[in-house]
Design an enzyme around this catalytic site. Structure first.
Site, PDB file in Angstrom:
ATOM      1  CD  GLU A 189      -2.717   1.248   2.538  1.00 42.08           C
ATOM      2  OE1 GLU A 189      -2.415   0.500   3.483  1.00 42.08           O
ATOM      3  OE2 GLU A 189      -3.619   2.079   2.593  1.00 42.08           O
TER       4      GLU A 189
ATOM      5  CG  ASN B  63       2.527  11.341   6.486  1.00 40.96           C
ATOM      6  OD1 ASN B  63       2.082  10.293   5.984  1.00 40.96           O
ATOM      7  ND2 ASN B  63       2.569  12.477   5.830  1.00 40.96           N
TER       8      ASN B  63
END
Lengths: 381, 388
Positions: free
Chosen positions: B244, B374
């Site tokens: 992904e 992130n």
């Protein structure tokens, strides 16, 4: 499309790394070398000559090796890794590059041969008080009297201007435009001083100083100067990449060894995340700089100009980020001259301002932003 | 080192560009490029069209519809697809469960699911996150207990994107509460029409219905729907998330969005600060694209290069930054998010595009959260790459 080096390029990198790694294996060696004039090691310079590095980009008939931009970039990266103070970028890439681009066949053979063998150090005298990376000259003017030419005015800063045996000087021509001239070092008034990156520079005054036109007399060479500036931007960015790699690695080494509060610093996520961001900046800059190095091979001046601005901008942003954080993550020791990382930041700062900082390049790119849709980095055929 | 594509790769790229710009219906591509929401039918029919030309799942094993392309070719395929505005194949099918079944599933399971997965006859949903298991996915609590050959599933999943369209849901469940938390997780394929399974919408800050909660109350799942062996679920999840991460750096789509922004508001480019902002974004996108090319050049056997974390981190930041730029370009007109539903502006009202910029900006805040937030990417970089 291939980002990897071939066997010969790998061998060149290993050889340069061997030479410079030995010379500056210990940061203290660099520190001692930069303390005494001329700010670099004459011995290392002759070793670089013996290895063929000082003639690397020049044609074989001019005493060079005839290597391409990728090879020159490899040398720059290795210089950056140990922040070697030898003036390869200034003497070979910039001053030598202009002689190669503009000189007559006789001038190329004579000057580049002497540069490549290490017997003559060249310096580029182009920057003037008040100028900001323009490819033109105005403060130094050239005067013609029959076949002889003289220069008057002041150039500053001239990197290695006091030590150089011969200067390549840009000057305003009598009929407009910018010419280039060869001047014997001893014939001008030179005041040398140390610079914060460990190097040396000089204020150079010309007062009706005899000069030899480089190439055809009276010709406007601003275009050639601009092209060499773009080449220099990409090679300065390659040098910065090498320096950033080591600054980051040194910082990570420190984070895993330095203890505070009874634990090593890499226990603190506030620090490791900042190191991760440094890595991101470095990787992104590396990609653009390697790409720009490949664009150089295309030889198309407009594409090279664009690529140099892109590499310069990305390297400038990354160099400030990595350099500033390298010191901060070290703490007080990063401020000392004895420890390496602060000097890496100093060199990165000097490289950033050599041929245009990030904002300068951004203006170049912003002026052209409406002229294209999306950028296709693979468009170079 | 060489910049130019080989003649073969140039031909490949031209072939992809030709296909995406001529075979995929223009009205769908325009919707994608303008950032409009696609219907279920549009997404499914686009994937079916790609599959009809063997272009839906080129990265799968060749036996199951893959093309045996190089990493560079896969990259070019992806970039050309996004640049043309072709809807990317449904990620849950193409990038997530398909490769997992192809890698870990039994022969019978592959035959049963893979053809319908690549043609989008089955619409897959993802059952990973839970209210108390976000970035710490391994702490998930949805349980599956043996009952004869079957499993009985109880618990709650959340953030199930487009779950309202789902036919099947691949679900991480805890099958062994006694062992270390990662070791007790398994992967079950669950028919979303099963009794006891409920999908409830979650309204998001952009006003849209994109994600859902999925509740399981004594849902009976046949034993044959377990992928691989019990306890392998965590390995599969890591395999899937690694895939992904490579896919979520939307370089081509963000480039297209930025190029479009320049066309929508050309008069603003005469302002130095706006021009500089666009130029800086273009340069960062260039850096990202070139980094993606470096990463694909050094990826072996489909294993993601560690630097793929850089792509996810920076790719989503730039996607967000471009969406933010568009709101600023629309200025006061960005308020008119409801005006998109008005009939024709007759040349008097706000241009149509301004109605979508703010919802898109708000919607894209998700990008730095999903696919391993992130912050998780920074953790991967600092640990795996920097050794910190």
């Amino acid at each position: 499309m291939d980002f990897s080096y071939d066997d010969e390029q790998d061998a060149l990198r290993d050889a340069v790394r061997g030479l410079l790694g030995k010379a500056y294996s210990d940061f203290e060696q660099r520190r001692q070398t930069t303390k005494a004039d001329p700010g670099f090691s004459e011995e290392v310079w002759s070793q670089m000559a013996e290895m063929g590095l000082l003639g690397l980009p020049f044609a074989e008939e001019d005493g060079g090796v005839g290597a391409g931009p990728v090879e020159v970039a490899i040398v720059c990266q290795e210089i950056g890794r140990v922040i070697a103070p030898e003036p390869f970028l200034h003497a070979v890439v910039l001053a030598g590059g202009l002689v190669q681009a503009c000189g007559t066949p006789e001038q190329r053979q004579e000057v580049l041969g002497a540069l490549a063998s290490g017997e003559r150090l060249l310096a580029l005298a182009h920057d003037e008080p008040g100028s900001r990376w323009a490819p033109t000259a105005s403060a130094v003017t050239a005067t013609q009297d029959g076949d002889s030419w003289t220069l008057s005015g002041t150039k500053e800063p001239v990197v290695q201007g006091a030590r150089a045996d011969q200067l390549v000087v840009s000057a305003k021509l009598p009929d407009g435009g910018t010419g280039l001239f060869l001047v014997v070092g001893e014939t001008c008034e030179r005041t040398g001083y140390p610079t914060y990156d460990g190097g040396r520079a000089a204020r150079v005054r010309f007062d009706a100083t005899p000069a030899t036109p480089l190439g055809e007399p009276g010709r406007d060479l601003a275009g050639s100067i601009a092209l060499i500036q773009d080449l220099g931007r990409i090679m300065a960015a390659n040098t910065a990449i090498g320096a950033m790699e080591v600054a980051l690695r040194t910082t990570c080494g420190y984070l895993t060894s330095r203890k505070q509060f009874g634990v090593t610093l890499n226990t603190f996520q506030a620090l490791t995340f900042r190191a991760a961001d440094m890595y991101v900046s470095l990787e992104l800059a590396t990609s653009v700089v390697q790409w720009a190095t490949m664009v150089l091979s295309s030889g198309d001046p407009a594409r090279v100009h664009d690529a140099a601005a892109r590499a310069g901008l990305q390297a400038s942003r990354a160099a400030r980020h990595v350099g500033q954080e390298a010191i901060q993550l070290h703490g007080g020791i990063g401020m000392t001259a004895e420890y390496s990382v602060g000097s890496y930041t100093a060199v990165l700062t000097a490289l950033d301002h050599l041929l245009g900082d990030g904002d300068h390049h951004l203006v170049t790119l912003a002026d052209a932003v409406a002229e294209h849709d999306a950028i296709d980095p693979l468009a170079v055929g | 080192m060489q910049l130019a594509l080989s003649p073969e790769d140039q031909a490949f790229r031209a072939e992809m560009r030709e296909f995406f710009t001529t075979k995929v219906p223009e009205e769908i591509r325009t919707k994608v490029l303008e950032g409009r929401e696609l219907t279920k039918e549009e997404i499914a029919s686009s994937m079916k069209l790609l599959d009809d030309h063997d272009l839906a799942v080129p990265h799968w094993p060749e036996e199951w519809g893959g093309r045996g392309w190089t990493e560079l070719q896969k990259h070019l395929y992806h970039e050309e697809m996004q640049a043309a505005g072709c809807p990317v194949p449904l990620a849950f099918n193409a990038s997530m469960i398909g490769p997992v079944i192809a890698h870990f599933g039994s022969q019978e399971m592959k035959e049963r699911f893979l053809p319908k997965t690549k043609s989008c006859e089955i619409w897959w949903s993802q059952g990973f996150s839970e209210p108390d298991a976000g970035s710490d996915l391994a702490s998930l609590r949805t349980s599956a207990v043996r009952d004869g050959d079957d499993w009985i599933v109880n618990g709650q999943k959340t953030w199930t994107t487009l779950g309202q369209h789902g036919d099947w849901i691949f679900t991480l469940v805890r099958t062994d509460p006694e062992v270390k938390k990662q070791a007790g997780i398994s992967m079950l394929l669950i028919d979303m029409r099963s009794p006891g399974l409920t999908v409830r919408p979650i309204e998001l800050i952009d006003g849209g219905h994109e994600v859902n909660e999925v509740w399981f109350e004594d849902v009976r799942v046949p034993g044959e729907n377990l992928v691989g062996e019990p306890g392998q679920g965590w390995t599969m999840a890591k395999f899937l998330l690694g895939n992904e991460r490579v896919g979520v750096a939307p370089v081509g789509a963000t480039k297209a969005a930025l190029a479009r922004a320049k066309k929508l508001a050309p008069e603003r480019l005469t302002e130095p600060l706006v021009a500089a902002r666009v130029a800086e974004l273009e340069n960062e996108l260039l850096a990202l694209e070139l980094t993606a090319l470096r990463v694909v050049a050094h990826s072996a056997d489909g294993e993601p290069h560690p630097a793929s974390s850089v792509l996810k981190l920076k790719g989503t930041e730039l996607q967000q930054a471009v969406s933010e730029l568009l709101v600023d370009l629309a200025g006061p007109g960005s308020l008119a998010s409801g005006a998109g539903a008005l009939e024709g502006d007759g040349g008097e009202g706000l241009p149509d595009w301004t109605s979508r910029v703010a919802p898109t900006y708000l919607n894209f805040r998700k990008a730095s959260i999903y696919g391993g937030s992130n912050e998780v990417q920074r953790q991967i970089i600092s640990r795996t790459i920097l050794g910190l």
